[in-house]
Design a protein around this motif. Structure first.
Motif, PDB file in Angstrom:
ATOM      1  N   ALA A 217       0.799  -1.225   0.000  1.00  0.00           N
ATOM      2  CA  ALA A 217       0.000   0.000   0.000  1.00  0.00           C
ATOM      3  C   ALA A 217       0.831   1.274   0.000  1.00  0.00           C
ATOM      4  CB  ALA A 217      -0.923  -0.002   1.222  1.00  0.00           C
ATOM      5  N   ALA A 218       1.948   1.282   0.701  1.00  0.00           N
ATOM      6  CA  ALA A 218       2.653   2.533   0.998  1.00  0.00           C
ATOM      7  C   ALA A 218       3.450   3.069  -0.183  1.00  0.00           C
ATOM      8  CB  ALA A 218       3.571   2.328   2.191  1.00  0.00           C
ATOM      9  N   GLU A 219       3.485   4.393  -0.280  1.00  0.00           N
ATOM     10  CA  GLU A 219       4.364   5.071  -1.237  1.00  0.00           C
ATOM     11  C   GLU A 219       5.766   5.255  -0.652  1.00  0.00           C
ATOM     12  OE1 GLU A 219       2.118   8.542  -3.170  1.00  0.00           O
ATOM     13  OE2 GLU A 219       0.874   7.976  -1.434  1.00  0.00           O
ATOM     14  N   MET A 220       5.853   5.430   0.665  1.00  0.00           N
ATOM     15  CA  MET A 220       7.133   5.540   1.355  1.00  0.00           C
ATOM     16  C   MET A 220       7.145   4.563   2.513  1.00  0.00           C
ATOM     17  SD  MET A 220       9.229   8.760   3.101  1.00  0.00           S
ATOM     18  CE  MET A 220       7.815   9.564   3.801  1.00  0.00           C
ATOM     19  N   ILE A 221       8.233   3.795   2.622  1.00  0.00           N
ATOM     20  CA  ILE A 221       8.447   2.881   3.731  1.00  0.00           C
ATOM     21  C   ILE A 221       9.476   3.498   4.672  1.00  0.00           C
ATOM     22  CG2 ILE A 221       9.316   0.616   4.431  1.00  0.00           C
ATOM     23  CD1 ILE A 221       6.684   0.369   3.029  1.00  0.00           C
ATOM     24  N   VAL A 222       9.120   3.624   5.948  1.00  0.00           N
ATOM     25  CA  VAL A 222      10.044   4.149   6.954  1.00  0.00           C
ATOM     26  C   VAL A 222      10.397   3.020   7.909  1.00  0.00           C
ATOM     27  CG1 VAL A 222      10.382   5.820   8.802  1.00  0.00           C
ATOM     28  CG2 VAL A 222       9.076   6.464   6.766  1.00  0.00           C
ATOM     29  N   LYS A 223      11.687   2.697   7.992  1.00  0.00           N
ATOM     30  CA  LYS A 223      12.169   1.617   8.845  1.00  0.00           C
ATOM     31  C   LYS A 223      13.315   2.115   9.726  1.00  0.00           C
ATOM     32  CE  LYS A 223      13.302  -2.284   7.051  1.00  0.00           C
ATOM     33  NZ  LYS A 223      13.043  -2.996   8.329  1.00  0.00           N
ATOM     34  N   VAL A 224      13.897   1.170  10.440  1.00  0.00           N
ATOM     35  CA  VAL A 224      15.103   1.450  11.216  1.00  0.00           C
ATOM     36  C   VAL A 224      16.287   0.725  10.597  1.00  0.00           C
ATOM     37  CG1 VAL A 224      16.232   1.293  13.471  1.00  0.00           C
ATOM     38  CG2 VAL A 224      13.779   1.771  13.337  1.00  0.00           C
ATOM     39  N   LYS A 225      16.223  -0.602  10.564  1.00  0.00           N
ATOM     40  CA  LYS A 225      17.325  -1.393  10.028  1.00  0.00           C
ATOM     41  C   LYS A 225      17.143  -1.687   8.545  1.00  0.00           C
ATOM     42  CE  LYS A 225      20.467  -2.523  11.584  1.00  0.00           C
ATOM     43  NZ  LYS A 225      21.733  -1.713  11.562  1.00  0.00           N
TER      44      LYS A 225
END
Length: 371
Positions: A67-75
């Motif tokens: 679904a997402a246009e931007m993925i925000v992660k840590v690792k």
């Protein structure tokens, strides 16, 4: 923009890309956020906390990535996550590509736009998104080193600060950057005998002025590294070449000459490590021994204090997340050369010269692709 926050899946990784407070900020700017169920549960952020600020909760990572246009992660994305990335999707996270050819090739193949926290720069020349985790890792390095020196872990059985009548442990810190300074602060506070090495004389002057003789500063050369590593009970590897593989400053032969039961905490392991004997370990199985020297090489050290780390990281990343969401990645990267320095992979091309040099892959200037 629709921003996705998947649950981290690396071993004992409980940090989360966005806290409920950060999600709230994005929603206040008119964006949507989808969070994988239980993404923040390990550090006390429930699904209800995210829903209370307007996030949608997804039952799986696959739904978030789809679904997402931007993925925000840590690792860095693991193999199963990399397989879910798609053309023109924006990934914003730590990548550490130089020692990781498999990840690099997967990201290139995905066609995604990958911006790495660790190579975003600041107008003052720093690394603002790496700094908070370097602070945490530097401080944790002394805790980890103190444990590694315990006899039950294979160490010399030495207390860092000593006791009245018994001298303190000798701690050698290689690198006077964010990791090294924070490690030195903790080691001095515990009463250790601390020496810090760096190749920048201005850095050494600043550290010397700060500590007023509480530690020793030494210009870093092959000879001085050898001398102080051999004398040390604990060595902290805190060297960094932004985006590039860490230099191997501690050779196998040097490790063989170290005191039996001494310890190396290689904080540079995310970039391949600064000791030839270093290999990445996990919080579940953090140490191993080579030539009677205890090695601690956990590749996600700040994950051990996941709540503190998440909040510190969000403080730094949130303005960039908002900018990327408000402007879209193309305009945001065109407008800000320092954010553009974080671009590592775009549309099937590698854009970070340091990674290209480390992995022998051709690179393209970011502006060529953005234009």
């Amino acid at each position: 923009m629709l921003i996705g926050v998947p649950k981290e899946i690396k071993n004992h990784e409980y940090r989360v890309g966005m806290t409920p407070a950060s999600v709230n900020e994005l929603i206040q700017h008119g964006h949507q956020v989808i969070v994988e169920t239980q993404a923040g549960a390990g550090i006390g952020f429930s699904d209800a906390d995210y829903q209370a600020v307007g996030a949608n909760i997804s039952s799986s990572a696959a739904e978030v990535f789809a679904a997402a246009e931007m993925i925000v992660k840590v690792k860095e994305p693991q193999a199963v996550e990399r397989a879910m990335l798609r053309e023109d999707q924006l990934l914003f996270t730590y990548l550490h590509l130089a020692p990781d050819p498999e990840q690099t090739h997967d990201l290139i193949k995905s066609g995604a736009v990958c911006v790495a926290y660790e190579t975003v720069t600041s107008p003052r020349g720093g690394l603002p998104l790496l700094a908070p985790m370097s602070e945490v890792a530097g401080r944790m390095a002394i805790q980890a080193g103190a444990l590694a020196l315990e006899k039950s872990k294979g160490g010399r059985g030495v207390l860092l600060g000593g006791v009245p009548g018994v001298g303190p442990a000798k701690v050698t810190v290689i690198g006077g950057g964010m990791v090294g300074r924070n490690a030195a602060q903790m080691a001095v506070g515990m009463g250790a005998d601390v020496t810090i090495l760096d190749r920048n004389i201005d850095v050494l002057r600043a550290i010397d002025a700060e500590y007023h003789g509480q530690l020793k500063t030494v210009y870093s050369t092959t000879s001085s590294i050898e001398q102080h590593v051999l004398e040390a009970d604990l060595v902290i590897g805190g060297v960094l070449l932004p985006g590039a593989a860490a230099p191997k400053l501690i050779t196998k032969d040097l490790v063989k000459g170290m005191k039996a039961g001494s310890a190396i905490v290689d904080v540079a392991i995310d970039q391949g490590g600064c000791a030839e004997t270093s290999k990445a370990t996990t919080h579940q199985d953090p140490i191993y021994i080579v030539d009677d020297v205890v090695h601690y090489c956990v590749a996600n050290m700040p994950g051990g204090v996941a709540r503190t780390s998440t909040m510190a990281l969000n403080n730094a990343t949130l303005p960039y997340i908002i900018t990327l969401a408000n402007k879209g990645y193309k305009q945001a990267l065109l407008d800000d050369e320092h954010l553009r320095n974080g671009l590592n992979v775009m549309h099937g091309k590698l854009t970070c010269a340091e990674v290209g040099e480390a992995l022998n892959i051709d690179t393209v200037e970011p502006l060529e692709l953005l234009a």
